[in-house]
Design a protein around this motif. Structure first.
Motif, PDB file in Angstrom:
ATOM      1  N   ARG A  82     -10.534   8.373   7.532  1.00 24.71           N
ATOM      2  CA  ARG A  82     -10.559   7.347   8.574  1.00 24.71           C
ATOM      3  C   ARG A  82     -10.398   5.949   7.986  1.00 24.71           C
ATOM      4  NH1 ARG A  82     -14.515   4.127  10.062  1.00 24.71           N
ATOM      5  NH2 ARG A  82     -16.089   5.303   8.874  1.00 24.71           N
ATOM      6  N   LEU A  83     -11.145   5.670   6.927  1.00 25.83           N
ATOM      7  CA  LEU A  83     -11.086   4.340   6.323  1.00 25.83           C
ATOM      8  C   LEU A  83      -9.745   4.105   5.629  1.00 25.83           C
ATOM      9  CD1 LEU A  83     -14.706   4.164   4.875  1.00 25.83           C
ATOM     10  CD2 LEU A  83     -13.743   2.632   6.614  1.00 25.83           C
ATOM     11  N   LEU A  84      -9.220   5.138   4.964  1.00 29.29           N
ATOM     12  CA  LEU A  84      -7.930   4.982   4.299  1.00 29.29           C
ATOM     13  C   LEU A  84      -6.838   4.660   5.322  1.00 29.29           C
ATOM     14  CD1 LEU A  84      -6.559   7.163   1.417  1.00 29.29           C
ATOM     15  CD2 LEU A  84      -5.071   6.445   3.264  1.00 29.29           C
ATOM     16  N   LEU A  85      -6.821   5.393   6.423  1.00 28.85           N
ATOM     17  CA  LEU A  85      -5.820   5.137   7.455  1.00 28.85           C
ATOM     18  C   LEU A  85      -5.960   3.732   8.038  1.00 28.85           C
ATOM     19  CD1 LEU A  85      -5.912   8.577   9.326  1.00 28.85           C
ATOM     20  CD2 LEU A  85      -4.000   7.680   7.982  1.00 28.85           C
ATOM     21  N   SER A  86      -7.186   3.330   8.311  1.00 28.32           N
ATOM     22  CA  SER A  86      -7.429   2.014   8.911  1.00 28.32           C
ATOM     23  C   SER A  86      -6.995   0.882   7.980  1.00 28.32           C
ATOM     24  CB  SER A  86      -8.914   1.884   9.261  1.00 28.32           C
ATOM     25  OG  SER A  86      -9.202   0.583   9.731  1.00 28.32           O
ATOM     26  N   LEU A  87      -7.381   0.974   6.704  1.00 21.97           N
ATOM     27  CA  LEU A  87      -7.044  -0.092   5.767  1.00 21.97           C
ATOM     28  C   LEU A  87      -5.556  -0.094   5.423  1.00 21.97           C
ATOM     29  CD1 LEU A  87     -10.193   0.173   3.488  1.00 21.97           C
ATOM     30  CD2 LEU A  87      -9.498  -1.839   4.811  1.00 21.97           C
ATOM     31  N   ALA A  88      -4.945   1.075   5.307  1.00 21.65           N
ATOM     32  CA  ALA A  88      -3.515   1.130   5.030  1.00 21.65           C
ATOM     33  C   ALA A  88      -2.719   0.492   6.156  1.00 21.65           C
ATOM     34  CB  ALA A  88      -3.072   2.575   4.826  1.00 21.65           C
ATOM     35  N   GLU A  89      -3.202   0.645   7.382  1.00 19.49           N
ATOM     36  CA  GLU A  89      -2.512   0.074   8.540  1.00 19.49           C
ATOM     37  C   GLU A  89      -2.715  -1.438   8.630  1.00 19.49           C
ATOM     38  OE1 GLU A  89      -1.964   1.096  13.279  1.00 19.49           O
ATOM     39  OE2 GLU A  89      -3.880   1.551  12.330  1.00 19.49           O
ATOM     40  N   SER A  90      -3.914  -1.902   8.294  1.00 23.26           N
ATOM     41  CA  SER A  90      -4.238  -3.320   8.494  1.00 23.26           C
ATOM     42  C   SER A  90      -3.896  -4.204   7.305  1.00 23.26           C
ATOM     43  CB  SER A  90      -5.725  -3.474   8.824  1.00 23.26           C
ATOM     44  OG  SER A  90      -6.541  -3.037   7.741  1.00 23.26           O
ATOM     45  N   CYS A  91      -3.761  -3.639   6.123  1.00 24.45           N
ATOM     46  CA  CYS A  91      -3.469  -4.444   4.929  1.00 24.45           C
ATOM     47  C   CYS A  91      -1.958  -4.594   4.745  1.00 24.45           C
ATOM     48  CB  CYS A  91      -4.091  -3.810   3.689  1.00 24.45           C
ATOM     49  SG  CYS A  91      -5.899  -3.983   3.630  1.00 24.45           S
ATOM     50  N   ASP A  92      -1.578  -5.615   3.987  1.00 25.50           N
ATOM     51  CA  ASP A  92      -0.161  -5.879   3.749  1.00 25.50           C
ATOM     52  C   ASP A  92       0.453  -4.873   2.783  1.00 25.50           C
ATOM     53  OD1 ASP A  92       0.093  -8.427   5.275  1.00 25.50           O
ATOM     54  OD2 ASP A  92      -1.394  -9.113   3.815  1.00 25.50           O
ATOM     55  N   MET A  93      -0.355  -4.358   1.878  1.00 24.31           N
ATOM     56  CA  MET A  93       0.160  -3.362   0.931  1.00 24.31           C
ATOM     57  C   MET A  93      -0.981  -2.485   0.429  1.00 24.31           C
ATOM     58  SD  MET A  93       1.091  -5.878  -2.267  1.00 24.31           S
ATOM     59  CE  MET A  93       2.135  -6.878  -1.203  1.00 24.31           C
ATOM     60  N   THR A  94      -0.620  -1.274   0.021  1.00 23.43           N
ATOM     61  CA  THR A  94      -1.597  -0.279  -0.432  1.00 23.43           C
ATOM     62  C   THR A  94      -1.161   0.298  -1.762  1.00 23.43           C
ATOM     63  OG1 THR A  94      -2.223   0.326   1.835  1.00 23.43           O
ATOM     64  CG2 THR A  94      -2.685   1.938   0.106  1.00 23.43           C
ATOM     65  N   VAL A 112      -0.776   7.070   4.260  1.00 22.56           N
ATOM     66  CA  VAL A 112      -0.366   5.655   4.305  1.00 22.56           C
ATOM     67  C   VAL A 112       0.926   5.517   5.104  1.00 22.56           C
ATOM     68  CG1 VAL A 112       0.376   3.674   2.924  1.00 22.56           C
ATOM     69  CG2 VAL A 112      -1.518   5.105   2.129  1.00 22.56           C
ATOM     70  N   ALA A 113       1.898   6.378   4.824  1.00 22.31           N
ATOM     71  CA  ALA A 113       3.176   6.310   5.521  1.00 22.31           C
ATOM     72  C   ALA A 113       3.031   6.582   7.019  1.00 22.31           C
ATOM     73  CB  ALA A 113       4.155   7.304   4.889  1.00 22.31           C
ATOM     74  N   SER A 114       2.077   7.454   7.375  1.00 20.14           N
ATOM     75  CA  SER A 114       1.923   7.844   8.782  1.00 20.14           C
ATOM     76  C   SER A 114       1.481   6.699   9.685  1.00 20.14           C
ATOM     77  CB  SER A 114       0.924   9.006   8.892  1.00 20.14           C
ATOM     78  OG  SER A 114      -0.413   8.548   8.665  1.00 20.14           O
ATOM     79  N   VAL A 115       0.852   5.665   9.112  1.00 20.45           N
ATOM     80  CA  VAL A 115       0.414   4.517   9.915  1.00 20.45           C
ATOM     81  C   VAL A 115       1.283   3.293   9.640  1.00 20.45           C
ATOM     82  CG1 VAL A 115      -1.962   5.316  10.158  1.00 20.45           C
ATOM     83  CG2 VAL A 115      -1.339   3.902   8.180  1.00 20.45           C
ATOM     84  N   GLY A 116       2.419   3.504   8.989  1.00 21.82           N
ATOM     85  CA  GLY A 116       3.333   2.406   8.730  1.00 21.82           C
ATOM     86  C   GLY A 116       2.905   1.497   7.601  1.00 21.82           C
ATOM     87  N   GLY A 117       2.014   1.981   6.720  1.00 21.24           N
ATOM     88  CA  GLY A 117       1.559   1.168   5.612  1.00 21.24           C
ATOM     89  C   GLY A 117       2.641   0.983   4.558  1.00 21.24           C
ATOM     90  N   THR A 118       2.531  -0.080   3.805  1.00 27.74           N
ATOM     91  CA  THR A 118       3.482  -0.387   2.732  1.00 27.74           C
ATOM     92  C   THR A 118       2.880  -0.003   1.394  1.00 27.74           C
ATOM     93  OG1 THR A 118       4.427  -2.242   3.974  1.00 27.74           O
ATOM     94  CG2 THR A 118       4.791  -2.212   1.585  1.00 27.74           C
ATOM     95  N   LEU A 119       3.503   0.944   0.716  1.00 26.76           N
ATOM     96  CA  LEU A 119       3.011   1.401  -0.578  1.00 26.76           C
ATOM     97  C   LEU A 119       3.550   0.510  -1.696  1.00 26.76           C
ATOM     98  CD1 LEU A 119       3.352   5.280  -0.225  1.00 26.76           C
ATOM     99  CD2 LEU A 119       1.247   4.073  -0.858  1.00 26.76           C
ATOM    100  N   LEU A 120       2.641   0.056  -2.556  1.00 28.64           N
ATOM    101  CA  LEU A 120       3.029  -0.630  -3.782  1.00 28.64           C
ATOM    102  C   LEU A 120       2.887   0.326  -4.970  1.00 28.64           C
ATOM    103  CD1 LEU A 120       4.001  -3.347  -4.912  1.00 28.64           C
ATOM    104  CD2 LEU A 120       1.625  -3.937  -5.361  1.00 28.64           C
ATOM    105  N   THR A 121       2.839   1.584  -4.656  1.00 31.10           N
ATOM    106  CA  THR A 121       2.877   2.656  -5.642  1.00 31.10           C
ATOM    107  C   THR A 121       3.987   3.600  -5.202  1.00 31.10           C
ATOM    108  OG1 THR A 121       1.028   3.628  -4.381  1.00 31.10           O
ATOM    109  CG2 THR A 121       0.488   2.548  -6.465  1.00 31.10           C
TER     110      THR A 121
END
Length: 349
Positions: A82-94, A112-121
């Protein structure tokens, strides 16, 4: 100027152990290495400035996060997701650091990808390729890169005929030296195979175990200072630490081969670690690629002590497609995992 919000997730310290079949509190060298990687990278990220850093923290651990970061407590497996999904969605990069086995790294990159997060890895496709040792070896071989002769094995299948021994048996999706074993005969091979379903058997390669870290981005793959891996000599190849620099000729060979590997792999961003064996031939004709770690590795802890450059800042710039130069101190360094000081990481601005 609005601060960049960065989410740094490390599996062992960040509550990932809650998701395992036997969710014991983390400990041992995995905790030591995980904590050192997180503290080192977090400290360097905070030193970049104008950055808000968030981490997950397993509630069973004593506080480990650097001052100035936001820690979110994880009390169970559902909490972690839950927290990983929330932070990946709300932060600029993960940034995701996790072991490859049982698709632990791949799954979290997919979250991370499922919530549209931006991976810096490294991205999902890169991780899916690199985490499967046999698939990666086949890919590199097709690209003309030197890899050990190997075969994929499943329990119940006949052993390969005339395969040369000694050989190295390792899980298809292993992380580091987990369950890796030198086998000297077909009889030994039968004994070790029974503990897992899928294996890779590869020819043992004599030589120097080298590691090369690369910062990947759209405009360049920045090869960092090659070093030697310190491994146990008991046939299990457990990671003890690293030493820099290699001899000048070996440095050039390692950097050249790592550059070829990075160019051959699918495009990605972030830090990867390339493991090589530099063979006895001085011209590099015996050098081989052992594996690619699609994540930050413990080498970061040593490399950051050798550079005048903030490696986290360099990683950000490379990912943005900006030019970067890394400069190094003229000194040697050897570090051992067992001696890693926790909570004492000087930030490099």
């Amino acid at each position: 100027m609005t601060a960049i919000r960065v989410f740094l997730y490390e599996f062992v310290t960040g509550g990932g152990c809650w998701s395992l079949s036997n969710p014991q509190p983390p400990g041992g060298t995995l905790l030591t290495e995980g904590t050192a990687m997180l503290q080192s990278l977090a400290c360097d990220l905070l030193a970049v400035g104008n950055l808000e850093l968030h981490v997950l923290a397993d509630s069973r651990l004593a506080p480990f996060w650097p001052e100035g970061s936001w820690a979110h407590e994880v009390n169970g497996g559902s909490d972690e997701r839950r927290l990983l999904l929330s932070l990946a969605e709300s932060c600029d990069m993960t940034l995701v650091i996790a072991p490859e086995f049982d698709e632990l790294l791949l799954t979290r990159c997919q979250w991370v990808a499922s919530v549209g997060g931006t991976l810096l890895t490294p991205n999902v496709n890169f991780v899916a390729l690199a985490a499967n040792k046999q698939k990666l070896a086949d890919y590199l071989h097709a690209a003309g890169l030197p890899v050990p002769r190997s075969v994929a094995l499943r329990n119940g299948e006949p052993l390969p005929r005339n395969f040369p021994f000694p050989a190295v048996l390792k899980p298809i999706d292993g992380a580091g030296s987990l369950a890796v074993q030198l086998v000297r005969t077909a009889t030994e091979l039968r004994e070790y195979r029974s503990s897992r379903q899928s294996w890779r058997l590869e020819m043992f390669q004599p030589g120097t175990a080298a590691s090369v870290s690369v910062l990947c981005g759209p405009q360049q793959n920045l090869v960092l200072l090659p070093g030697q891996q310190l491994l146990t000599k008991d046939g299990q190849f457990n990671y003890l630490g690293g030493t820099w620099p290699l001899a000048v000729g070996d440095q050039e060979r390692a950097a050249k081969l790592a550059t070829r590997v990075a160019l051959a792999l699918p495009a990605t961003c972030g830090y990867i670690g390339i493991d090589l064996v530099l063979g006895p031939a001085g011209d590099g004709s015996d050098d081989v690629v052992i594996e690619v770690n699609p994540r930050l590795t413990t080498s970061y802890v040593g490399l950051r002590q050798l550079t005048r450059t903030n490696l986290a800042a360099a990683m950000l710039r490379v990912a943005e497609g900006l030019p970067v130069t890394v400069t190094w101190h003229d000194q040697a360094l050897t570090y051992h995992v067992a001696d890693m000081p926790l909570g004492d990481h000087t930030c490099i601005g």
